[in-house]
Design a protein around this motif. Structure first.
Motif, PDB file in Angstrom:
ATOM      1  N   ALA A   1      48.485  38.405  34.091  1.00 31.59           N
ATOM      2  CA  ALA A   1      48.483  37.028  34.580  1.00 31.59           C
ATOM      3  C   ALA A   1      49.817  36.708  35.221  1.00 31.59           C
ATOM      4  O   ALA A   1      50.872  36.993  34.653  1.00 31.59           O
ATOM      5  CB  ALA A   1      48.224  36.075  33.423  1.00 31.59           C
TER       6      ALA A   1
ATOM      7  N   LEU B   1      42.967  30.859  31.232  1.00 32.15           N
ATOM      8  CA  LEU B   1      44.067  31.578  30.613  1.00 32.15           C
ATOM      9  C   LEU B   1      44.512  30.891  29.319  1.00 32.15           C
ATOM     10  O   LEU B   1      45.333  31.446  28.584  1.00 32.15           O
ATOM     11  CB  LEU B   1      45.251  31.685  31.582  1.00 32.15           C
ATOM     12  CG  LEU B   1      45.017  32.549  32.836  1.00 32.15           C
ATOM     13  CD1 LEU B   1      46.236  32.516  33.733  1.00 32.15           C
ATOM     14  CD2 LEU B   1      44.649  33.978  32.465  1.00 32.15           C
TER      15      LEU B   1
ATOM     16  N   CYS C   1      42.283  33.064  35.396  1.00 29.88           N
ATOM     17  CA  CYS C   1      42.505  34.464  35.746  1.00 29.88           C
ATOM     18  C   CYS C   1      42.072  34.719  37.184  1.00 29.88           C
ATOM     19  O   CYS C   1      40.979  34.306  37.594  1.00 29.88           O
ATOM     20  CB  CYS C   1      41.717  35.345  34.780  1.00 29.88           C
ATOM     21  SG  CYS C   1      41.809  37.107  35.175  1.00 29.88           S
ATOM     22  N   SER C   2      42.911  35.412  37.933  1.00 30.09           N
ATOM     23  CA  SER C   2      42.587  35.719  39.331  1.00 30.09           C
ATOM     24  C   SER C   2      41.573  36.843  39.460  1.00 30.09           C
ATOM     25  O   SER C   2      41.025  37.068  40.534  1.00 30.09           O
ATOM     26  CB  SER C   2      43.872  36.106  40.084  1.00 30.09           C
ATOM     27  OG  SER C   2      44.473  37.249  39.485  1.00 30.09           O
TER      28      SER C   2
ATOM     29  N   THR D   1      43.521  41.491  32.470  1.00 18.91           N
ATOM     30  CA  THR D   1      44.290  41.607  33.710  1.00 18.91           C
ATOM     31  C   THR D   1      45.609  40.864  33.585  1.00 18.91           C
ATOM     32  O   THR D   1      45.679  39.802  32.955  1.00 18.91           O
ATOM     33  CB  THR D   1      43.486  41.044  34.890  1.00 18.91           C
ATOM     34  OG1 THR D   1      42.249  41.754  35.000  1.00 18.91           O
ATOM     35  CG2 THR D   1      44.261  41.187  36.202  1.00 18.91           C
TER      36      THR D   1
ATOM     37  N   CYS E   1      45.176  38.121  30.798  1.00 17.10           N
ATOM     38  CA  CYS E   1      43.958  37.333  30.608  1.00 17.10           C
ATOM     39  C   CYS E   1      43.318  37.696  29.265  1.00 17.10           C
ATOM     40  O   CYS E   1      43.067  38.870  28.992  1.00 17.10           O
ATOM     41  CB  CYS E   1      42.975  37.598  31.753  1.00 17.10           C
ATOM     42  SG  CYS E   1      41.375  36.804  31.530  1.00 17.10           S
TER      43      CYS E   1
ATOM     44  N   CYS F   1      39.638  39.526  30.197  1.00 14.67           N
ATOM     45  CA  CYS F   1      39.508  40.851  30.817  1.00 14.67           C
ATOM     46  C   CYS F   1      40.765  41.704  30.705  1.00 14.67           C
ATOM     47  O   CYS F   1      40.758  42.887  31.049  1.00 14.67           O
ATOM     48  CB  CYS F   1      39.107  40.708  32.284  1.00 14.67           C
ATOM     49  SG  CYS F   1      40.394  39.964  33.330  1.00 14.67           S
TER      50      CYS F   1
END
Length: 214
Positions: A172, A185, A178-179, A170, A165, A168
């Protein structure tokens, strides 16, 4: 007269200065049989003489020092070791079979075909061989069908792939957002210089005019 010694290619010598022990291994699966440790009577006698020499001194102590100088070869030419190996072989015979097809020693529990009288490498059990062939064919068919399926129908190959992402960081795993934080994204950035807009993940300058991007 020398005697025939079986297990010459699958026996490991675990003997030490205290006594004798041998390990026999199946030449197919690697399972093994370890003989019971057989203490050496000569070494036991040496210990007794050493102890007596320390206690009594004099002649007994001189004898104990002489005993320490004995060269007792445990690697070869030792009748005591030959006897220990012969006893271990007789016990190991109950756990192993020598195949008349390949000549290898196999464990009776896992690698021997009692019906044929040969090892499973030379005479595999029919049901087990069929099961292996079926499993191998099933794996091949799964791979073939997976190759035939279209796994990219819903993948936008024109958009740059994103593995993290941009907001942040994180990881993907696909999708548009983004989860972890819900950010896009594929955020679209508008160039202040020329006004062009597009997905420019990781870009520092506009590809159309070269101006630094916000």
């Amino acid at each position: 007269m020398s005697a025939l010694v079986p297990f010459t290619d699958n026996v490991r010598d675990l003997s030490n200065t205290q006594g004798y022990q041998f390990e026999f291994r199946c030449e197919r699966c690697g399972n093994g049989h370890r003989s019971a440790f057989k203490r050496d009577s000569v070494e036991t006698g040496k210990k007794v003489l050493r102890a007596a020499g320390h206690v009594l001194g004099g002649f007994t102590q001189r004898v104990s020092r002489t005993v320490d100088q004995w060269q007792y070869d445990r690697t070869s030419n030792s009748p005591a070791k030959d006897r220990a190996l012969a006893e271990a072989v007789e016990r190991a015979r109950q756990e192993f079979r020598q195949c008349r097809g390949c000549g290898d020693w196999m464990c009776a529990a896992m690698c021997w075909n009692d019906e044929i009288g040969q090892c499973l490498r030379c005479a595999p059990v029919v049901a087990e061989e069929v099961a292996r062939a079926q499993a191998a064919a099933q794996r091949d068919q799964i791979r073939e069908r997976a190759q035939q399926a279209d796994w990219t129908a819903e993948v936008d190959m024109s958009a740059r792939a994103v593995v993290a992402c941009p907001s942040c960081g994180t990881r993907a795993d696909g999708g548009r957002f983004c989860s972890a934080c819900g950010s896009s994204l594929a955020p679209r950035v508008r160039c202040d210089g020329c006004g062009s807009e597009g997905n420019r993940i990781g870009a520092l300058f506009c590809m159309d005019c070269g101006q630094k991007l916000p």
